[in-house]
Enzyme design. Structure first.
Site, mmCIF file in Angstrom:
data_model
loop_
_atom_site.group_PDB
_atom_site.id
_atom_site.type_symbol
_atom_site.label_atom_id
_atom_site.label_comp_id
_atom_site.label_asym_id
_atom_site.label_seq_id
_atom_site.Cartn_x
_atom_site.Cartn_y
_atom_site.Cartn_z
ATOM 1 N N SER A 23 1.450 -0.864 -0.233
ATOM 2 C CA SER A 23 0.065 -0.478 -0.016
ATOM 3 C C SER A 23 0.982 1.163 0.379
ATOM 4 C CB SER A 23 -0.705 0.416 1.254
ATOM 5 O OG SER A 23 -2.451 1.101 0.931
ATOM 6 N N ASP B 87 -2.164 6.050 -3.969
ATOM 7 C CA ASP B 87 -0.986 5.272 -3.755
ATOM 8 C C ASP B 87 -0.616 4.384 -4.501
ATOM 9 O OD1 ASP B 87 -3.458 3.607 -3.159
ATOM 10 O OD2 ASP B 87 -2.154 3.209 -1.072
ATOM 11 N N ASP C 97 -1.157 0.602 -4.492
ATOM 12 C CA ASP C 97 -2.052 0.043 -4.689
ATOM 13 C C ASP C 97 -3.120 0.897 -5.079
ATOM 14 O OD1 ASP C 97 -2.569 0.538 -2.199
ATOM 15 O OD2 ASP C 97 -3.539 -1.308 -1.986
ATOM 16 N N ASP D 218 -5.953 1.884 -3.812
ATOM 17 C CA ASP D 218 -7.339 2.469 -3.200
ATOM 18 C C ASP D 218 -7.347 3.327 -2.458
ATOM 19 O OD1 ASP D 218 -5.087 1.814 -1.251
ATOM 20 O OD2 ASP D 218 -5.940 -0.144 -0.718
#
Length: 463
Positions: free
Chosen positions: A107, A251, A253, A255
């Site tokens: 993340s 970010d 990833d 999400d």
């Protein structure tokens, strides 16, 4: 160097010693535990399937290969999306009729980190009970690998972003035509990860002019990858220079979604969800959910539209659980995480972008004008470190009793709601720390409230 094991997966720094860092052996062990859990919860004669994907981290290909081949070794078929996003893998799991999914991503953590995020057959994060079973399996290493004739099959699916984007464009509240007519010009900062592939493809499909900043998925993050104001000075400057309508920041990833106003100021991560909820609630009546550490602005907007707001414990799985219970129309987390059940129960920046641009296009206002239309709240995030001998639970209990006449929630630490501000006190699960989140009508007031509670905690702790 660190290795953190939790119900949602395993996260750590690359290199170093086994069980102290995310080494190849740790990746294999944890993938084995997850695969074993899947096999045990399905009929013995069923061939299980897992979808995997990764962000652009330097270590991603190595960890992903280890995970894929471990699952194959357990007799599980693997569908590898390659470079992907967390929400894309979440969408793919049910579309591919898979039994689970693994996203190789840490993340917003720096590049030396990586992680395995674990999904069930719905493409949703595991709950505490499921995650606990996997942790126990990883500890016991009670694995039974497949014989040669029963090994799993490995296959690749390229550019699953198109399927994901098609899913987004088919959502009834996504006004693709309105967005095209608005002729938006947008700058995108994807911190050199997979958002640099997915977000421009989405914008192109919506007829939006896209100026790319750090959209090459090399995994070399050009700045701290957490989309906070102090890390976004370059995109703020470029939005103004390009005379763009807004900036979009995700970010690694994809999400979490942050927006930059046309004048270079921050729309605010907390307000991404507020704006998307305002749009959805203007079209469809219903309720909302976010976590206890998210802005009160979502409650205000929800009540403006005649709905009811409720807060969950911190953590996406907790938010989703309460969203399902309350049958809400939209929810998420104040860190820029949009969860729209009409699509799927996971934070999704692609959905967030489409809803946000639909809202902006229909209102025919600037990004800054939209931000200024919402209640003005300011947050302060602090922590106080205690000695290991101090009973953190006893301190939180004492604070709860002290403010018992206020509106208090103890489902996750202690949250105290005052008339015009709030404070949320949470303990760390790994170290003697109390995190202190406050929100008020000005930054100064939020900071002062935090300092006040820090001093009160010190007195109770005898510091």
């Amino acid at each position: 160097m660190t290795l953190i094991k939790s119900i949602s997966g395993i996260r750590g720094t690359i290199g170093g010693n086994v069980d102290d860092n995310l080494t190849p052996l740790d990746a294999v062990k944890f993938a084995s535990a997850y695969g074993t859990w899947l096999l045990k919860r399905n009929p013995s004669d069923k061939k299980c399937k897992v979808v995997i994907g990764r962000d652009a981290r330097i270590s991603g290909k190595m960890i992903s290969s280890l995970v894929a081949n471990t699952l194959v070794g357990l007799g599980i078929d693997v569908v590898d999306l390659g470079l992907s996003t967390t929400p894309t893998v979440e969408v793919a799991v049910p579309l591919e009729n898979a039994d689970g999914g693994i996203i190789v991503t840490a993340s917003h953590n720096p590049k030396q980190w990586n992680a395995l995020k674990l999904l069930n057959e719905k493409g949703e994060f595991l709950d505490a009970e499921e995650g606990g079973v996997i942790l126990d399996l990883a500890l016991s290493q009670d694995f039974d690998y497949a014989e040669v004739d029963k090994l799993g099959r490995y296959s690749k699916l390229k550019n699953y972003f198109k399927k994901h984007i098609d899913e987004v464009l088919n959502l009834p509240l996504v006004d693709a035509e309105g967005i095209r007519k608005a002729n938006f010009k947008v700058v995108v900062d994807a911190v050199n990860s997979t958002g640099g592939l997915a977000i421009p493809q989405l914008l192109e499909a919506l007829g939006v002019e896209c100026i790319k900043l750090y959209c090459d998925p090399t995994g070399h993050f050009p700045h701290n990858p957490e989309p906070l104001p102090e890390h976004l000075k370059e995109i703020s400057k470029l939005v103004v220079e390009e005379n763009a309508n807004l900036g979009i920041v995700v970010d690694p990833d994809v999400d979490r979604l942050a927006i930059v106003n046309e004048d270079g100021s921050m729309f605010g991560e907390e307000y991404t969800l507020v704006a998307c909820a305002d749009y959805v609630l203007s079209k469809k009546s219903g309720n909302t959910v976010s976590n206890l550490s998210s802005s009160r602005a979502l409650r205000d907007v929800t009540e403006k539209h005649g709905g009811t707001y409720e807060a969950s414990a911190v953590g996406e799985v907790n938010v989703v659980k309460l969203m399902k219970k309350n049958k809400v129309v939209i929810g998420g987390e104040g860190n820029g995480g949009i969860i729209y059940p009409e699509s799927h129960y996971g934070r999704d920046s692609l959905v967030g972008v489409a809803l946000f641009l639909s809202h902006l296009a229909q209102l025919k206002v600037s990004c800054k004008e939209l931000r200024d239309s919402y209640p003005q709240y300011f947050m302060s995030k602090n922590k106080i470190e205690l000695t290991p001998q101090i009973d953190v639970d006893a301190i939180l209990s004492a604070m709860s009793k002290k403010y018992s006449e206020e509106d208090i929630s103890t489902i996750d630490g202690v949250k105290i709601d005052f008339e015009k501000e709030w404070v949320h006190l949470r303990k760390s699960n790994t170290e003697p720390i109390i995190r202190i989140y406050t929100e008020s009508g000005s930054q100064e007031a939020a900071d002062e409230l935090a300092l006040r509670f820090i001093e009160e905690i010190k007195v109770i702790a005898g510091l």
